[in-house]
Design a protein around this motif. Structure first.
Motif, short mmCIF file in Angstrom:
data_model
loop_
_atom_site.label_atom_id
_atom_site.label_comp_id
_atom_site.label_asym_id
_atom_site.label_seq_id
_atom_site.Cartn_x
_atom_site.Cartn_y
_atom_site.Cartn_z
N HIS A 41 -4.64 -3.05 -7.44
CA HIS A 41 -3.97 -2.67 -8.69
C HIS A 41 -4.26 -3.64 -9.83
CE1 HIS A 41 -0.77 -5.75 -8.06
NE2 HIS A 41 -1.04 -5.52 -6.80
N ASP A 42 -4.64 -4.89 -9.52
CA ASP A 42 -4.91 -5.86 -10.58
C ASP A 42 -6.37 -6.34 -10.56
OD1 ASP A 42 -4.53 -7.26 -8.16
OD2 ASP A 42 -4.01 -9.10 -9.23
N ASP A 65 3.09 -20.26 -6.48
CA ASP A 65 2.67 -18.91 -6.87
C ASP A 65 1.83 -18.94 -8.13
OD1 ASP A 65 4.53 -18.05 -9.30
OD2 ASP A 65 5.80 -19.12 -7.87
N MET A 66 1.06 -17.87 -8.30
CA MET A 66 0.23 -17.70 -9.49
C MET A 66 0.14 -16.22 -9.79
SD MET A 66 -3.68 -18.25 -8.02
CE MET A 66 -4.43 -17.26 -9.34
N PRO A 67 -0.24 -15.83 -10.99
CA PRO A 67 -0.35 -14.41 -11.30
C PRO A 67 -1.40 -13.75 -10.42
CG PRO A 67 -0.42 -15.74 -13.31
CD PRO A 67 -0.54 -16.69 -12.16
N GLY A 68 -1.12 -12.49 -10.04
CA GLY A 68 -2.10 -11.73 -9.28
C GLY A 68 -1.51 -11.15 -8.01
N GLY A 69 -2.26 -10.20 -7.43
CA GLY A 69 -1.80 -9.49 -6.26
C GLY A 69 -2.35 -10.07 -4.97
N HIS A 70 -2.64 -9.21 -4.01
CA HIS A 70 -3.03 -9.68 -2.68
C HIS A 70 -4.45 -10.22 -2.65
CE1 HIS A 70 -2.35 -10.01 1.60
NE2 HIS A 70 -3.48 -9.38 1.85
N LEU A 71 -5.31 -9.75 -3.54
CA LEU A 71 -6.73 -10.11 -3.51
C LEU A 71 -7.06 -11.05 -4.67
CD1 LEU A 71 -8.25 -6.63 -2.61
CD2 LEU A 71 -7.43 -8.42 -1.06
N SER A 84 3.39 5.95 -0.90
CA SER A 84 2.91 7.22 -0.38
C SER A 84 3.00 7.25 1.14
CB SER A 84 1.47 7.46 -0.82
OG SER A 84 0.63 6.43 -0.37
N ALA A 85 3.00 8.46 1.70
CA ALA A 85 3.12 8.62 3.15
C ALA A 85 1.94 7.96 3.86
CB ALA A 85 3.19 10.09 3.51
N GLY A 86 0.75 8.12 3.31
CA GLY A 86 -0.42 7.45 3.85
C GLY A 86 -0.67 6.15 3.10
N PHE A 87 -1.20 5.15 3.78
CA PHE A 87 -1.42 3.86 3.14
C PHE A 87 -2.49 4.00 2.06
CE2 PHE A 87 -3.35 -0.37 2.84
CZ PHE A 87 -2.22 -1.12 2.58
N ASP A 88 -2.17 3.55 0.85
CA ASP A 88 -3.07 3.64 -0.30
C ASP A 88 -3.61 2.24 -0.59
OD1 ASP A 88 -4.31 3.86 -2.77
OD2 ASP A 88 -2.85 5.31 -3.54
N ALA A 89 -4.81 1.96 -0.09
CA ALA A 89 -5.38 0.63 -0.25
C ALA A 89 -5.62 0.28 -1.71
CB ALA A 89 -6.68 0.52 0.54
N LYS A 90 -6.03 1.27 -2.50
CA LYS A 90 -6.32 0.99 -3.90
C LYS A 90 -5.05 0.59 -4.65
CE LYS A 90 -9.65 3.16 -5.87
NZ LYS A 90 -10.53 4.15 -6.55
N ASP A 91 -3.97 1.30 -4.40
CA ASP A 91 -2.71 0.99 -5.07
C ASP A 91 -2.10 -0.31 -4.57
OD1 ASP A 91 -0.36 1.93 -6.81
OD2 ASP A 91 0.61 1.63 -4.87
N THR A 92 -2.23 -0.57 -3.28
CA THR A 92 -1.60 -1.75 -2.69
C THR A 92 -2.39 -3.02 -2.95
OG1 THR A 92 -0.69 -0.37 -0.92
CG2 THR A 92 -0.73 -2.75 -0.53
N PHE A 93 -3.72 -2.94 -2.84
CA PHE A 93 -4.55 -4.15 -2.89
C PHE A 93 -5.29 -4.34 -4.21
CE2 PHE A 93 -5.04 -3.53 1.94
CZ PHE A 93 -3.95 -4.34 2.20
#
Length: 229
Positions: A136-137, A203-209, A125-134
């Motif tokens: 999501h999992d 590496d391990m499963p999971g996103g940024h958080l 998205s044009a604006g940073f979407d913290a929920k989608d980026t950080f």
């Protein structure tokens, strides 16, 4: 027994580690989750390192775990006192003289994030979407708790100053990356870490958080690193 010292990323909240802390304590370890002075416009990286040092006190058998922006601070602590192991977790890897603000363009993070989104068929998205980026999992209840809090401020001061060390500290260092991280994609981190540290990326499963989304699995990975010392 080890002492796990948990250094958060941007926003500096010890709350980020609240799901990991009981996992490590249940395994018999002392745990120090650090609150950094992220809202203090006068606080630079040395002040962040001072805060970590104060939180550690006279503890020994230290394992530092540095999340994201915490990668700028943790090596400064390792340069000041003995640390058994530094675990870089989805972290920024600085080089001497480079500011945190310069890191983004120097590493090509924005393009890597866009390329990974395209690979997954996601639109950024044009604006940073913290929920989608950080988040999501991250479990919905944990996400709701995070967003019920006031957004933690992050001063630009630590990003403005050159990273002060001449070289990486001699502390044994490992790098652990979430393979589903949308902010710092795995292939991007493998390239940056190889170029800057010359070590492999686990590496391990999971996103940024990972401490919020995979606390048990993260604790198990940390314990594997500890047992290999």
């Amino acid at each position: 027994m080890a002492t796990y010292v948990l250094i958060p990323g941007a926003g500096g909240q010890a709350w980020y580690w609240h799901r990991l802390v009981p996992e490590l304590r249940a395994r018999g370890h002392d745990v120090v989750a650090v609150d950094l002075p992220a809202s203090d416009e006068s606080a630079g990286l040395q002040a962040y390192a001072d805060t970590v040092m104060e939180a550690i006190g006279d503890r020994t058998d230290l394992i530092l775990v540095a999340q994201s922006m915490g990668g700028l601070t943790a090596p400064l602590v390792c340069d000041r006192r003995p640390v058994d192991l530094l675990v870089m977790l989805n972290a920024m890897v600085p080089v001497s003289g480079e500011s945190g603000g310069e890191w983004w363009a120097n590493t090509g993070q924005a393009q890597a994030m866009a390329d990974y989104a395209a690979q997954e068929g996601r639109a950024i998205s044009a604006g940073f979407d913290a929920k989608d980026t950080f988040f999501h999992d991250v479990p919905p209840d944990v996400t709701a708790e995070a967003f019920s809090q006031e957004e933690p401020p992050q001063s630009a001061t630590p990003f403005a100053e050159p990273w002060p060390l001449k070289e990486w500290p001699r502390t044994p260092t490992v790098f652990l990356q979430g393979r589903d991280d949308r902010f710092f994609p795995l292939d991007f981190q493998r390239r940056v870490v190889q170029e800057r540290l010359g070590i492999p990326v686990d590496d391990m499963p999971g996103g940024h958080l990972l401490a919020l989304s995979q606390p048990k699995e993260l604790a198990e990975r940390l314990e594997t690193y500890r047992s290999s010392l």
